[in-house]
Design a protein around this motif. Structure first.
Motif, PDB file in Angstrom:
ATOM      1  N   TYR A  92       0.844  -1.193   0.000  1.00 33.19           N
ATOM      2  CA  TYR A  92       0.000   0.000   0.000  1.00 33.19           C
ATOM      3  C   TYR A  92       0.880   1.245   0.000  1.00 33.19           C
ATOM      4  O   TYR A  92       1.807   1.348   0.798  1.00 33.19           O
ATOM      5  CB  TYR A  92      -0.911   0.014   1.226  1.00 33.19           C
ATOM      6  CG  TYR A  92      -1.877  -1.139   1.260  1.00 33.19           C
ATOM      7  CD1 TYR A  92      -2.917  -1.231   0.337  1.00 33.19           C
ATOM      8  CD2 TYR A  92      -1.756  -2.150   2.215  1.00 33.19           C
ATOM      9  CE1 TYR A  92      -3.806  -2.296   0.370  1.00 33.19           C
ATOM     10  CE2 TYR A  92      -2.646  -3.210   2.251  1.00 33.19           C
ATOM     11  CZ  TYR A  92      -3.669  -3.280   1.323  1.00 33.19           C
ATOM     12  OH  TYR A  92      -4.545  -4.332   1.350  1.00 33.19           O
ATOM     13  N   ARG A  93       0.559   2.168  -0.882  1.00 35.74           N
ATOM     14  CA  ARG A  93       1.332   3.406  -0.989  1.00 35.74           C
ATOM     15  C   ARG A  93       0.763   4.495  -0.085  1.00 35.74           C
ATOM     16  O   ARG A  93      -0.431   4.514   0.221  1.00 35.74           O
ATOM     17  CB  ARG A  93       1.335   3.914  -2.433  1.00 35.74           C
ATOM     18  CG  ARG A  93       2.084   3.014  -3.406  1.00 35.74           C
ATOM     19  CD  ARG A  93       2.057   3.615  -4.797  1.00 35.74           C
ATOM     20  NE  ARG A  93       2.681   2.726  -5.773  1.00 35.74           N
ATOM     21  CZ  ARG A  93       2.665   2.932  -7.080  1.00 35.74           C
ATOM     22  NH1 ARG A  93       2.039   3.991  -7.579  1.00 35.74           N
ATOM     23  NH2 ARG A  93       3.249   2.080  -7.898  1.00 35.74           N
ATOM     24  N   ASP A  94       1.635   5.403   0.287  1.00 38.71           N
ATOM     25  CA  ASP A  94       1.241   6.609   1.010  1.00 38.71           C
ATOM     26  C   ASP A  94       0.180   7.347   0.193  1.00 38.71           C
ATOM     27  O   ASP A  94       0.294   7.486  -1.028  1.00 38.71           O
ATOM     28  CB  ASP A  94       2.504   7.470   1.176  1.00 38.71           C
ATOM     29  CG  ASP A  94       2.313   8.691   2.044  1.00 38.71           C
ATOM     30  OD1 ASP A  94       1.164   9.108   2.270  1.00 38.71           O
ATOM     31  OD2 ASP A  94       3.329   9.253   2.487  1.00 38.71           O
ATOM     32  N   SER A  95      -0.849   7.856   0.863  1.00 40.64           N
ATOM     33  CA  SER A  95      -1.967   8.520   0.185  1.00 40.64           C
ATOM     34  C   SER A  95      -1.826  10.033   0.110  1.00 40.64           C
ATOM     35  O   SER A  95      -2.684  10.698  -0.487  1.00 40.64           O
ATOM     36  CB  SER A  95      -3.281   8.185   0.913  1.00 40.64           C
ATOM     37  OG  SER A  95      -3.427   6.793   1.049  1.00 40.64           O
ATOM     38  N   GLY A  96      -0.775  10.602   0.720  1.00 42.10           N
ATOM     39  CA  GLY A  96      -0.653  12.053   0.742  1.00 42.10           C
ATOM     40  C   GLY A  96      -1.669  12.673   1.683  1.00 42.10           C
ATOM     41  O   GLY A  96      -2.483  11.996   2.304  1.00 42.10           O
ATOM     42  N   MET A  97      -1.611  13.984   1.801  1.00 47.36           N
ATOM     43  CA  MET A  97      -2.520  14.693   2.696  1.00 47.36           C
ATOM     44  C   MET A  97      -3.934  14.731   2.138  1.00 47.36           C
ATOM     45  O   MET A  97      -4.153  14.656   0.926  1.00 47.36           O
ATOM     46  CB  MET A  97      -2.010  16.121   2.941  1.00 47.36           C
ATOM     47  CG  MET A  97      -0.644  16.181   3.607  1.00 47.36           C
ATOM     48  SD  MET A  97      -0.576  15.376   5.231  1.00 47.36           S
ATOM     49  CE  MET A  97      -1.518  16.544   6.209  1.00 47.36           C
ATOM     50  N   MET A  98      -4.905  14.855   3.027  1.00 44.35           N
ATOM     51  CA  MET A  98      -6.305  14.816   2.645  1.00 44.35           C
ATOM     52  C   MET A  98      -6.630  15.905   1.615  1.00 44.35           C
ATOM     53  O   MET A  98      -6.216  17.060   1.742  1.00 44.35           O
ATOM     54  CB  MET A  98      -7.193  14.994   3.881  1.00 44.35           C
ATOM     55  CG  MET A  98      -8.670  14.816   3.603  1.00 44.35           C
ATOM     56  SD  MET A  98      -9.084  13.114   3.135  1.00 44.35           S
ATOM     57  CE  MET A  98      -9.230  12.340   4.758  1.00 44.35           C
ATOM     58  N   GLY A  99      -7.376  15.516   0.589  1.00 47.40           N
ATOM     59  CA  GLY A  99      -7.835  16.465  -0.409  1.00 47.40           C
ATOM     60  C   GLY A  99      -6.929  16.617  -1.614  1.00 47.40           C
ATOM     61  O   GLY A  99      -7.279  17.325  -2.563  1.00 47.40           O
ATOM     62  N   LEU A 100      -5.773  15.945  -1.622  1.00 48.76           N
ATOM     63  CA  LEU A 100      -4.862  16.019  -2.759  1.00 48.76           C
ATOM     64  C   LEU A 100      -5.198  14.933  -3.777  1.00 48.76           C
ATOM     65  O   LEU A 100      -5.836  13.924  -3.463  1.00 48.76           O
ATOM     66  CB  LEU A 100      -3.414  15.856  -2.293  1.00 48.76           C
ATOM     67  CG  LEU A 100      -2.886  16.922  -1.325  1.00 48.76           C
ATOM     68  CD1 LEU A 100      -1.430  16.632  -0.961  1.00 48.76           C
ATOM     69  CD2 LEU A 100      -3.018  18.312  -1.925  1.00 48.76           C
ATOM     70  N   ALA A 101      -4.713  15.136  -5.004  1.00 46.01           N
ATOM     71  CA  ALA A 101      -4.946  14.147  -6.058  1.00 46.01           C
ATOM     72  C   ALA A 101      -4.327  12.802  -5.715  1.00 46.01           C
ATOM     73  O   ALA A 101      -4.777  11.760  -6.209  1.00 46.01           O
ATOM     74  CB  ALA A 101      -4.381  14.673  -7.378  1.00 46.01           C
ATOM     75  N   ASP A 102      -3.295  12.814  -4.851  1.00 47.37           N
ATOM     76  CA  ASP A 102      -2.657  11.563  -4.428  1.00 47.37           C
ATOM     77  C   ASP A 102      -3.662  10.592  -3.819  1.00 47.37           C
ATOM     78  O   ASP A 102      -3.479   9.372  -3.891  1.00 47.37           O
ATOM     79  CB  ASP A 102      -1.574  11.855  -3.383  1.00 47.37           C
ATOM     80  CG  ASP A 102      -0.450  12.716  -3.918  1.00 47.37           C
ATOM     81  OD1 ASP A 102      -0.208  12.675  -5.135  1.00 47.37           O
ATOM     82  OD2 ASP A 102       0.183  13.423  -3.112  1.00 47.37           O
ATOM     83  N   ASN A 103      -4.719  11.123  -3.207  1.00 43.81           N
ATOM     84  CA  ASN A 103      -5.730  10.273  -2.571  1.00 43.81           C
ATOM     85  C   ASN A 103      -6.434   9.347  -3.572  1.00 43.81           C
ATOM     86  O   ASN A 103      -7.043   8.359  -3.170  1.00 43.81           O
ATOM     87  CB  ASN A 103      -6.809  11.099  -1.882  1.00 43.81           C
ATOM     88  CG  ASN A 103      -6.302  12.098  -0.852  1.00 43.81           C
ATOM     89  OD1 ASN A 103      -7.039  13.007  -0.473  1.00 43.81           O
ATOM     90  ND2 ASN A 103      -5.062  11.972  -0.415  1.00 43.81           N
ATOM     91  N   ASP A 104      -6.360   9.722  -4.875  1.00 48.18           N
ATOM     92  CA  ASP A 104      -7.068   8.956  -5.907  1.00 48.18           C
ATOM     93  C   ASP A 104      -6.219   7.852  -6.518  1.00 48.18           C
ATOM     94  O   ASP A 104      -6.718   7.086  -7.353  1.00 48.18           O
ATOM     95  CB  ASP A 104      -7.554   9.905  -7.017  1.00 48.18           C
ATOM     96  CG  ASP A 104      -8.524  10.956  -6.497  1.00 48.18           C
ATOM     97  OD1 ASP A 104      -9.326  10.615  -5.606  1.00 48.18           O
ATOM     98  OD2 ASP A 104      -8.472  12.105  -6.972  1.00 48.18           O
ATOM     99  N   ASP A 105      -4.964   7.768  -6.124  1.00 49.42           N
ATOM    100  CA  ASP A 105      -4.086   6.708  -6.624  1.00 49.42           C
ATOM    101  C   ASP A 105      -4.684   5.349  -6.242  1.00 49.42           C
ATOM    102  O   ASP A 105      -4.886   5.074  -5.061  1.00 49.42           O
ATOM    103  CB  ASP A 105      -2.696   6.877  -6.005  1.00 49.42           C
ATOM    104  CG  ASP A 105      -1.702   5.819  -6.450  1.00 49.42           C
ATOM    105  OD1 ASP A 105      -2.112   4.823  -7.085  1.00 49.42           O
ATOM    106  OD2 ASP A 105      -0.508   5.981  -6.153  1.00 49.42           O
ATOM    107  N   PRO A 106      -4.998   4.488  -7.223  1.00 44.04           N
ATOM    108  CA  PRO A 106      -5.638   3.213  -6.881  1.00 44.04           C
ATOM    109  C   PRO A 106      -4.779   2.304  -6.008  1.00 44.04           C
ATOM    110  O   PRO A 106      -5.310   1.382  -5.369  1.00 44.04           O
ATOM    111  CB  PRO A 106      -5.901   2.565  -8.249  1.00 44.04           C
ATOM    112  CG  PRO A 106      -4.974   3.256  -9.197  1.00 44.04           C
ATOM    113  CD  PRO A 106      -4.820   4.643  -8.680  1.00 44.04           C
ATOM    114  N   ASP A 107      -3.469   2.565  -5.964  1.00 49.25           N
ATOM    115  CA  ASP A 107      -2.573   1.752  -5.140  1.00 49.25           C
ATOM    116  C   ASP A 107      -2.327   2.332  -3.753  1.00 49.25           C
ATOM    117  O   ASP A 107      -1.604   1.734  -2.954  1.00 49.25           O
ATOM    118  CB  ASP A 107      -1.221   1.574  -5.842  1.00 49.25           C
ATOM    119  CG  ASP A 107      -1.322   0.750  -7.108  1.00 49.25           C
ATOM    120  OD1 ASP A 107      -2.144  -0.187  -7.126  1.00 49.25           O
ATOM    121  OD2 ASP A 107      -0.618   1.047  -8.076  1.00 49.25           O
ATOM    122  N   CYS A 108      -2.916   3.493  -3.467  1.00 45.30           N
ATOM    123  CA  CYS A 108      -2.665   4.114  -2.165  1.00 45.30           C
ATOM    124  C   CYS A 108      -3.539   3.473  -1.089  1.00 45.30           C
ATOM    125  O   CYS A 108      -4.569   2.855  -1.376  1.00 45.30           O
ATOM    126  CB  CYS A 108      -2.852   5.628  -2.221  1.00 45.30           C
ATOM    127  SG  CYS A 108      -4.568   6.199  -2.166  1.00 45.30           S
TER     128      CYS A 108
END
Length: 285
Positions: A92-108
């Motif tokens: 599982y990958r780091d999801s970044g801070m709430m509300g960032l596009a990183d949250n949408d990474d299917p592997d996060c």
């Protein structure tokens, strides 16, 4: 089959460094007393902000690999030998801070199926048979998506463990009592002129602050304050430590708490407050 130690503690955290900040003194204290301490970290923190300029080039998988090395060094400082990545490194990958596009990474981790991730944690519970488990509250302490997800996964795994006949006796959430935090920040204000940090944070920067009456359990880790500080310092990409204080990438100073506080959310309370995460568990004496 090797006989399990009488006391078995499982901690579930989101990223490398969270364990040392929140529970470093507790982990060192129980490890020194012969308990089996198991840490499960859910991501490698690949999206963390790097503090040292000479390491600023690290990002993504390279940062995750480096942070795994930091975690290994931190666990050596705490005397903890059993530390694992949920599902293995990189699952599982780091999801970044709430509300960032990183949250949408299917592997996060934020996008992980909770039951699937909880089943992976259940495998650890089946093996270790912890009597006590420590994780975050439903807001993850401060709203980070990976912390919230770690809470959901840990609590679901506890449910699955009960159904599977390997129940966890006591579940705790990380806490800081408000009056303790206020007093610590008052000391920080007095100490700040002598510290290498330019500005103090505020109590709201600290995850898990609650009114004092919600605290059920206090673990005095003052004898292990040095180990906790050393473990935090081992996470050099994320933390700078000076004496009894530290900063994250926001450069706002916070206290290092050597006494650590918890709220019992599952299991029977034994004492007011408890001074032992295993209080009242007969086979853990």
């Amino acid at each position: 089959m090797t006989e399990l130690p009488s006391r078995r503690l499982l901690l579930v955290h989101a990223h490398p460094d969270d364990e040392s900040i929140n529970n470093g003194a507790t982990m060192a204290a129980y490890a020194a007393r012969g308990a089996h301490v198991t840490l499960v970290t859910c991501t490698l923190g690949e999206r963390g902000e790097v503090i040292p300029p000479d390491l600023a080039h690290l990002s993504g998988p390279a940062l995750g690999e480096y942070r795994l090395g930091e975690l290994t060094a931190a666990m050596r400082e705490l005397g903890v030998e059993d530390f694992r990545l949920l599902g293995g490194p990189g699952r599982y990958r780091d999801s970044g801070m709430m509300g960032l596009a990183d949250n949408d990474d299917p592997d996060c981790f934020w996008q992980a199926d909770v039951d699937e991730a909880a089943a992976l944690l259940l495998e650890v519970i089946r093996e270790v048979r912890p009597q006590a488990l420590v994780t975050y509250d439903e807001n993850g302490g401060y709203g980070h998506p990976d912390h919230i997800q770690a809470h959901r996964v840990a609590m679901r795994a506890v449910e699955l463990a009960a159904e599977a006949g390997c129940p966890v006796d006591k579940v705790y959430w990380n806490r800081v009592p408000r009056t303790v935090g206020e007093e610590a920040f008052a000391r920080l204000a007095d100490a700040l002129p002598g510290l290498p940090f330019g500005k103090a944070g505020v109590l709201d920067d600290v995850p898990g602050v609650v009114d004092d009456e919600r605290i059920t359990t206090v673990v005095d880790g003052t004898a292990y304050a040095g180990a906790k500080a050393a473990a935090m310092a081992a996470h050099a990409t994320q933390i700078t430590v000076s004496g009894d204080y530290f900063v994250l990438s926001n450069e706002l100073a916070q206290p290092v708490f050597a006494t650590e506080y918890y709220e019992l959310v599952r299991g029977a309370r034994d004492g007011a407050p408890e001074t032992d995460l295993f209080a009242g568990i007969e086979d853990a004496r």
